[in-house]
Design a protein around this motif. Structure first.
Motif, PDB file in Angstrom:
ATOM      1  N   LYS A   1     126.321 -55.575  12.671  1.00  0.00           N
ATOM      2  CA  LYS A   1     127.561 -56.343  12.483  1.00  0.00           C
ATOM      3  C   LYS A   1     127.350 -57.804  12.846  1.00  0.00           C
ATOM      4  O   LYS A   1     127.694 -58.704  12.071  1.00  0.00           O
ATOM      5  CB  LYS A   1     128.667 -55.740  13.345  1.00  0.00           C
ATOM      6  CG  LYS A   1     129.923 -56.595  13.410  1.00  0.00           C
ATOM      7  CD  LYS A   1     130.927 -56.042  14.401  1.00  0.00           C
ATOM      8  CE  LYS A   1     132.113 -56.981  14.575  1.00  0.00           C
ATOM      9  NZ  LYS A   1     133.145 -56.409  15.465  1.00  0.00           N
ATOM     10  N   ARG A   2     126.801 -58.050  14.035  1.00  0.00           N
ATOM     11  CA  ARG A   2     126.603 -59.443  14.474  1.00  0.00           C
ATOM     12  C   ARG A   2     125.694 -60.206  13.522  1.00  0.00           C
ATOM     13  O   ARG A   2     125.962 -61.352  13.160  1.00  0.00           O
ATOM     14  CB  ARG A   2     126.020 -59.468  15.891  1.00  0.00           C
ATOM     15  CG  ARG A   2     126.993 -59.105  16.972  1.00  0.00           C
ATOM     16  CD  ARG A   2     126.451 -59.488  18.340  1.00  0.00           C
ATOM     17  NE  ARG A   2     125.215 -58.778  18.643  1.00  0.00           N
ATOM     18  CZ  ARG A   2     125.157 -57.611  19.282  1.00  0.00           C
ATOM     19  NH1 ARG A   2     126.268 -57.007  19.674  1.00  0.00           N
ATOM     20  NH2 ARG A   2     123.990 -57.041  19.524  1.00  0.00           N
TER      21      ARG A   2
ATOM     22  N   ALA B   1     124.659 -50.242  15.035  1.00  0.00           N
ATOM     23  CA  ALA B   1     125.857 -50.719  14.345  1.00  0.00           C
ATOM     24  C   ALA B   1     126.321 -52.071  14.879  1.00  0.00           C
ATOM     25  O   ALA B   1     126.673 -52.963  14.105  1.00  0.00           O
ATOM     26  CB  ALA B   1     126.975 -49.686  14.477  1.00  0.00           C
ATOM     27  N   GLN B   2     126.304 -52.252  16.186  1.00  0.00           N
ATOM     28  CA  GLN B   2     126.745 -53.514  16.773  1.00  0.00           C
ATOM     29  C   GLN B   2     125.817 -54.661  16.396  1.00  0.00           C
ATOM     30  O   GLN B   2     126.268 -55.766  16.077  1.00  0.00           O
ATOM     31  CB  GLN B   2     126.837 -53.383  18.291  1.00  0.00           C
ATOM     32  CG  GLN B   2     127.952 -52.474  18.763  1.00  0.00           C
ATOM     33  CD  GLN B   2     127.955 -52.288  20.266  1.00  0.00           C
ATOM     34  OE1 GLN B   2     126.940 -52.468  20.948  1.00  0.00           O
ATOM     35  NE2 GLN B   2     129.115 -51.923  20.806  1.00  0.00           N
ATOM     36  N   THR B   3     124.516 -54.402  16.418  1.00  0.00           N
ATOM     37  CA  THR B   3     123.537 -55.435  16.053  1.00  0.00           C
ATOM     38  C   THR B   3     123.673 -55.805  14.582  1.00  0.00           C
ATOM     39  O   THR B   3     123.633 -56.986  14.215  1.00  0.00           O
ATOM     40  CB  THR B   3     122.107 -54.945  16.342  1.00  0.00           C
ATOM     41  OG1 THR B   3     121.986 -54.618  17.726  1.00  0.00           O
ATOM     42  CG2 THR B   3     121.081 -56.010  15.977  1.00  0.00           C
TER      43      THR B   3
ATOM     44  N   LYS C   1     124.820 -46.668  18.491  1.00  0.00           N
ATOM     45  CA  LYS C   1     125.833 -47.695  18.732  1.00  0.00           C
ATOM     46  C   LYS C   1     125.211 -49.082  18.690  1.00  0.00           C
ATOM     47  O   LYS C   1     125.772 -50.020  18.121  1.00  0.00           O
ATOM     48  CB  LYS C   1     126.514 -47.446  20.073  1.00  0.00           C
ATOM     49  CG  LYS C   1     127.691 -48.362  20.344  1.00  0.00           C
ATOM     50  CD  LYS C   1     128.438 -47.948  21.595  1.00  0.00           C
ATOM     51  CE  LYS C   1     129.666 -48.819  21.815  1.00  0.00           C
ATOM     52  NZ  LYS C   1     130.417 -48.374  23.026  1.00  0.00           N
ATOM     53  N   LEU C   2     124.043 -49.229  19.296  1.00  0.00           N
ATOM     54  CA  LEU C   2     123.341 -50.514  19.285  1.00  0.00           C
ATOM     55  C   LEU C   2     123.023 -50.940  17.859  1.00  0.00           C
ATOM     56  O   LEU C   2     123.140 -52.123  17.512  1.00  0.00           O
ATOM     57  CB  LEU C   2     122.051 -50.403  20.097  1.00  0.00           C
ATOM     58  CG  LEU C   2     121.140 -51.636  20.096  1.00  0.00           C
ATOM     59  CD1 LEU C   2     121.845 -52.831  20.725  1.00  0.00           C
ATOM     60  CD2 LEU C   2     119.835 -51.319  20.829  1.00  0.00           C
TER      61      LEU C   2
ATOM     62  N   GLN D   1     130.202 -44.700  17.489  1.00  0.00           N
ATOM     63  CA  GLN D   1     129.035 -45.520  17.161  1.00  0.00           C
ATOM     64  C   GLN D   1     129.241 -46.343  15.889  1.00  0.00           C
ATOM     65  O   GLN D   1     128.294 -46.942  15.382  1.00  0.00           O
ATOM     66  CB  GLN D   1     127.810 -44.618  16.995  1.00  0.00           C
ATOM     67  CG  GLN D   1     127.437 -43.873  18.263  1.00  0.00           C
ATOM     68  CD  GLN D   1     126.195 -43.017  18.085  1.00  0.00           C
ATOM     69  OE1 GLN D   1     125.910 -42.519  16.994  1.00  0.00           O
ATOM     70  NE2 GLN D   1     125.439 -42.850  19.149  1.00  0.00           N
ATOM     71  N   ASP D   2     130.455 -46.367  15.386  1.00  0.00           N
ATOM     72  CA  ASP D   2     130.736 -47.083  14.141  1.00  0.00           C
ATOM     73  C   ASP D   2     131.200 -48.502  14.436  1.00  0.00           C
ATOM     74  O   ASP D   2     131.726 -48.809  15.501  1.00  0.00           O
ATOM     75  CB  ASP D   2     131.816 -46.366  13.341  1.00  0.00           C
ATOM     76  CG  ASP D   2     131.456 -44.906  13.077  1.00  0.00           C
ATOM     77  OD1 ASP D   2     130.249 -44.597  13.118  1.00  0.00           O
ATOM     78  OD2 ASP D   2     132.368 -44.108  12.861  1.00  0.00           O
ATOM     79  N   ASP D   3     131.029 -49.372  13.459  1.00  0.00           N
ATOM     80  CA  ASP D   3     131.526 -50.743  13.578  1.00  0.00           C
ATOM     81  C   ASP D   3     131.817 -51.267  12.183  1.00  0.00           C
ATOM     82  O   ASP D   3     131.442 -50.654  11.180  1.00  0.00           O
ATOM     83  CB  ASP D   3     130.508 -51.642  14.282  1.00  0.00           C
ATOM     84  CG  ASP D   3     131.173 -52.631  15.237  1.00  0.00           C
ATOM     85  OD1 ASP D   3     132.299 -53.092  14.912  1.00  0.00           O
ATOM     86  OD2 ASP D   3     130.596 -52.935  16.280  1.00  0.00           O
TER      87      ASP D   3
ATOM     88  N   CYS E   1     124.886 -48.619   6.129  1.00  0.00           N
ATOM     89  CA  CYS E   1     125.654 -49.855   5.986  1.00  0.00           C
ATOM     90  C   CYS E   1     126.173 -49.967   4.549  1.00  0.00           C
ATOM     91  O   CYS E   1     125.412 -49.798   3.599  1.00  0.00           O
ATOM     92  CB  CYS E   1     124.798 -51.068   6.319  1.00  0.00           C
ATOM     93  SG  CYS E   1     125.681 -52.646   6.210  1.00  0.00           S
TER      94      CYS E   1
ATOM     95  N   THR F   1     121.688 -46.764  11.591  1.00  0.00           N
ATOM     96  CA  THR F   1     123.015 -46.919  10.999  1.00  0.00           C
ATOM     97  C   THR F   1     122.892 -47.017   9.487  1.00  0.00           C
ATOM     98  O   THR F   1     121.925 -47.576   8.966  1.00  0.00           O
ATOM     99  CB  THR F   1     123.739 -48.164  11.546  1.00  0.00           C
ATOM    100  OG1 THR F   1     125.050 -48.234  10.997  1.00  0.00           O
ATOM    101  CG2 THR F   1     122.992 -49.456  11.222  1.00  0.00           C
TER     102      THR F   1
END
Length: 201
Positions: free
Chosen positions: A74-75, A70-72, A67-68, A39-41, A150, A148
């Motif tokens: 990042k973007r 971390a991905q969100t 996971k969502l 679940q990391d990014d 950060c 997450t």
């Protein structure tokens, strides 16, 4: 959200200008650990011609939407820094704080969208927690599990600014002693900062 800066006091070059003799090399790695999914990014965003580089690590957690999250995050942060790099160079404290606060809202909206798509009704508690229950059901509201932490490190000229949300703080390491204690400045917690403050001390 905590802020720390470290700097090379011998440098007189403006932090918004390129530093010809400063070079950086970046790398990354990740591990799933003991969970069912990673679940990391992370992201690396840079503008070498401006002397700006931003590193971010997002440690997603929770069974519902880790996971969502971390991905969100990042973007959103990559897009934010691309659109606001000149502001970050001029006032890192203000705009790193803004980036993480807006990122929080973006992640919350992503949770709402994903859970609604999956057949849940969403509400928000007075404390700001998202709650869910199946549509047209009489079930009790359940807290959404996931989020997450950060950590962000921004290299601007010869000054490194770090900011973090959650329990993932930044660590600066070296094989030799390169910084003196007086070169590390704890700026403060965003929750207690004066919003009219526009420059670092």
């Amino acid at each position: 959200m905590e802020f720390l800066k470290s700097e090379d006091p011998s440098s007189t070059a403006p932090t918004s200008q390129p530093i010809p003799n400063l070079r950086w090399q970046l790398g990354s790695d990740t591990d799933i650990g003991g969970g069912r999914e990673n679940q990391d990014d992370y992201f690396i965003w840079e503008r070498p011609e401006e002397g700006v580089c931003v590193l971010g690590v997002l440690d997603g957690h929770g069974r519902d939407v880790g996971k969502l999250a971390a991905q969100t995050g990042k973007r959103f942060l990559e897009q934010y820094f691309e659109q606001n790099y000149s502001k970050i160079s001029s006032d890192p404290l203000k705009y790193l704080g803004e980036a993480l606060q807006l990122c929080h809202l973006e992640i919350k909206n992503a949770f709402r969208t994903e859970l609604t798509k999956n057949g849940f009704e969403i509400s928000e508690s007075p404390e700001g927690y998202l709650m869910k229950r199946r549509l047209a059901s009489q079930q009790s509201w359940l807290c959404v599990h996931g989020g997450t932490s950060c950590s962000v490190a921004a290299l601007i000229g010869r000054v490194i600014y770090t900011a973090n949300v959650g329990d993932s703080s930044a660590i600066l390491c070296s094989s030799s002693s390169v910084l003196k204690p007086e070169q590390l400045v704890y700026v403060g917690d965003a929750a207690n900062l004066d919003t009219s403050h526009s420059t670092l001390p």
